[in-house]
Scaffold this motif. Structure first.
Motif, PDB file in Angstrom:
ATOM      1  N   ALA A 204      36.162  23.743  66.950  1.00 29.99           N
ATOM      2  CA  ALA A 204      35.752  24.903  65.502  1.00 29.99           C
ATOM      3  C   ALA A 204      36.490  25.560  65.353  1.00 29.99           C
ATOM      4  CB  ALA A 204      33.885  25.215  65.347  1.00 29.99           C
ATOM      5  N   GLY A 207      40.096  25.261  64.512  1.00 29.44           N
ATOM      6  CA  GLY A 207      40.292  24.589  63.426  1.00 29.44           C
ATOM      7  C   GLY A 207      40.443  22.926  63.040  1.00 29.44           C
ATOM      8  N   ARG A 208      39.292  22.463  64.018  1.00 29.68           N
ATOM      9  CA  ARG A 208      39.568  21.012  63.926  1.00 29.68           C
ATOM     10  C   ARG A 208      38.087  20.700  63.622  1.00 29.68           C
ATOM     11  NH1 ARG A 208      40.883  19.847  70.192  1.00 29.68           N
ATOM     12  NH2 ARG A 208      40.361  17.616  69.354  1.00 29.68           N
ATOM     13  N   HIS A 209      37.440  21.182  62.393  1.00 26.72           N
ATOM     14  CA  HIS A 209      36.462  20.811  61.994  1.00 26.72           C
ATOM     15  C   HIS A 209      35.514  19.752  61.867  1.00 26.72           C
ATOM     16  CE1 HIS A 209      37.339  25.584  60.954  1.00 26.72           C
ATOM     17  NE2 HIS A 209      38.086  24.941  59.924  1.00 26.72           N
ATOM     18  N   ASP A 210      36.059  19.013  61.701  1.00 25.67           N
ATOM     19  CA  ASP A 210      35.456  17.427  61.408  1.00 25.67           C
ATOM     20  C   ASP A 210      35.300  17.312  62.984  1.00 25.67           C
ATOM     21  OD1 ASP A 210      36.038  17.301  58.714  1.00 25.67           O
ATOM     22  OD2 ASP A 210      37.717  16.368  58.781  1.00 25.67           O
ATOM     23  N   ILE A 213      32.158  19.270  63.833  1.00 24.23           N
ATOM     24  CA  ILE A 213      31.171  18.535  63.387  1.00 24.23           C
ATOM     25  C   ILE A 213      29.923  17.474  63.645  1.00 24.23           C
ATOM     26  CG2 ILE A 213      29.392  18.289  61.128  1.00 24.23           C
ATOM     27  CD1 ILE A 213      32.026  20.760  60.193  1.00 24.23           C
ATOM     28  N   ALA A 236      29.502  26.131  62.932  1.00 23.09           N
ATOM     29  CA  ALA A 236      30.509  25.669  62.624  1.00 23.09           C
ATOM     30  C   ALA A 236      31.501  24.941  61.947  1.00 23.09           C
ATOM     31  CB  ALA A 236      30.977  23.996  63.645  1.00 23.09           C
ATOM     32  N   TYR A 237      30.180  24.371  60.686  1.00 21.49           N
ATOM     33  CA  TYR A 237      29.878  24.519  59.177  1.00 21.49           C
ATOM     34  C   TYR A 237      30.697  25.804  58.775  1.00 21.49           C
ATOM     35  CZ  TYR A 237      27.074  20.384  59.143  1.00 21.49           C
ATOM     36  OH  TYR A 237      26.943  19.445  58.936  1.00 21.49           O
ATOM     37  N   SER A 238      29.973  27.141  59.338  1.00 25.43           N
ATOM     38  CA  SER A 238      30.480  27.969  58.591  1.00 25.43           C
ATOM     39  C   SER A 238      32.262  28.204  58.738  1.00 25.43           C
ATOM     40  CB  SER A 238      29.603  29.377  58.739  1.00 25.43           C
ATOM     41  OG  SER A 238      30.331  30.084  60.406  1.00 25.43           O
ATOM     42  N   ALA A 240      34.392  26.290  58.744  1.00 26.57           N
ATOM     43  CA  ALA A 240      35.032  24.718  58.202  1.00 26.57           C
ATOM     44  C   ALA A 240      34.468  25.392  56.753  1.00 26.57           C
ATOM     45  CB  ALA A 240      33.841  23.246  58.002  1.00 26.57           C
ATOM     46  N   ASP A 242      32.235  25.508  55.009  1.00 30.92           N
ATOM     47  CA  ASP A 242      30.910  24.894  54.463  1.00 30.92           C
ATOM     48  C   ASP A 242      29.494  25.648  54.011  1.00 30.92           C
ATOM     49  OD1 ASP A 242      28.796  23.044  53.141  1.00 30.92           O
ATOM     50  OD2 ASP A 242      29.332  21.523  54.145  1.00 30.92           O
ATOM     51  N   PRO A 271      38.021  33.333  60.942  1.00 29.75           N
ATOM     52  CA  PRO A 271      37.885  32.603  62.018  1.00 29.75           C
ATOM     53  C   PRO A 271      39.241  32.379  62.923  1.00 29.75           C
ATOM     54  CG  PRO A 271      37.385  31.101  59.793  1.00 29.75           C
ATOM     55  CD  PRO A 271      37.503  32.348  59.506  1.00 29.75           C
TER      56      PRO A 271
END
Length: 290
Positions: A204, A207-210, A213, A236-238, A240, A242, A271
């Protein structure tokens, strides 16, 4: 020496007597402040140190020390662990416990001294090298921490050392190196929640958010998952962007006031900051018990 006798001795003479013979030991019992409450001790405080190799008298003192610690009397507990080490100085287990407690309660300098006492009698003790490395990391001395972890891994490759090595490199902002250590640990124990959590959060940060999560969401549903695992997912959501999902995840364990405080913090994060891992204690330095 019976347990009843030891308890009577402590009641009549107190911990200063217990420590009076420890001329070769640093008095760690004066390091920890009296503000620590029992509730701050009980959570996650069970020791993983075994006592089978200790003599009966030392084991009895060790057990009293552990119960004293669980009651929240940290200073007395530390003094008792020191006494157990004095009775059997060739067995480092009680002093390992002192270092563990001091690291947990924000005294890394004193913790480092405790771990050095262990290494003085057992130079190849990987738990002491790991603990000393954690003490360095808590003081911001990441390269010194990595040196200790590397020494430990040269003796024995285990998941705890691989985890903290990954944490150290995450603290340096070297995500790919950190992730290699997490993955190496997962080759040993694929179900290790701490390694999986830290690997996901590291992705996360990168930058590999998907991917992060996708890893952290099912992990947060694991029966063994704790609030810390769920907060890793919220982080991780934050990262990203979300924040709605981050807030919903945070609400699982927190009331409105704490949620608002945590969300203000999440909104303040950038981030790309290399020191982000130092700003919030969500990467586990000391692995969770599985």
């Amino acid at each position: 020496m019976t347990l009843v006798y030891i308890k009577r001795m402590l009641l009549l003479m107190g911990i200063p007597f217990i420590l009076s013979g420890c001329s070769f030991l640093y008095d760690f019992s004066n390091v920890v402040g009296a503000s620590i409450t029992a509730s701050s001790v009980v959570q996650g405080s069970a020791s993983s140190i075994e006592t089978e190799e200790l003599d009966e008298e030392t084991v009895q003192i060790y057990k009293i020390a552990e119960k004293t610690y669980l009651r929240g009397d940290v200073r007395t507990a530390i003094g008792l662990f020191q006494r157990a080490f004095e009775l059997n100085p060739n067995n480092p287990q009680p002093m390992l416990r002192v270092g563990e407690i001091l690291n947990k309660h924000g005294e890394p300098l004193a913790a480092g001294q405790a771990y050095r006492q262990v290494l003085a009698v057992d130079p190849l003790n990987v738990d002491a090298k790991r603990g000393l490395g954690i003490a360095f990391m808590k003081r911001g001395q990441i390269d010194l921490a990595i040196e200790q972890f590397s020494d430990g891994l040269a003796i024995e490759k285990n998941t705890k050392l691989l985890n903290v090595m990954g944490v150290a490199y995450d603290r340096k902002g070297e995500r790919q190196t950190a992730q290699r250590y997490y993955l190496e640990g997962l080759e040993i124990d694929v179900n290790n929640l701490t390694l999986r959590s830290n690997y996901g959060l590291s992705m996360a940060y990168e930058g590999r958010h998907d991917e992060a999560i996708a890893l952290l969401y099912p992990l947060s549903k694991d029966p063994k998952a704790t609030i810390k695992h769920r907060q890793l997912l919220a982080m991780a959501y934050s990262l990203a962007g979300d924040f709605d999902a981050a807030e919903q995840t945070t609400r699982i364990d927190m009331d409105d006031r704490d949620v608002a405080k945590r969300m203000r913090y999440f909104h303040s994060l950038q981030p790309s900051e290399p020191s982000i891992a130092e700003k919030i204690d969500v990467i586990e330095v000391e692995p969770l018990s599985n």
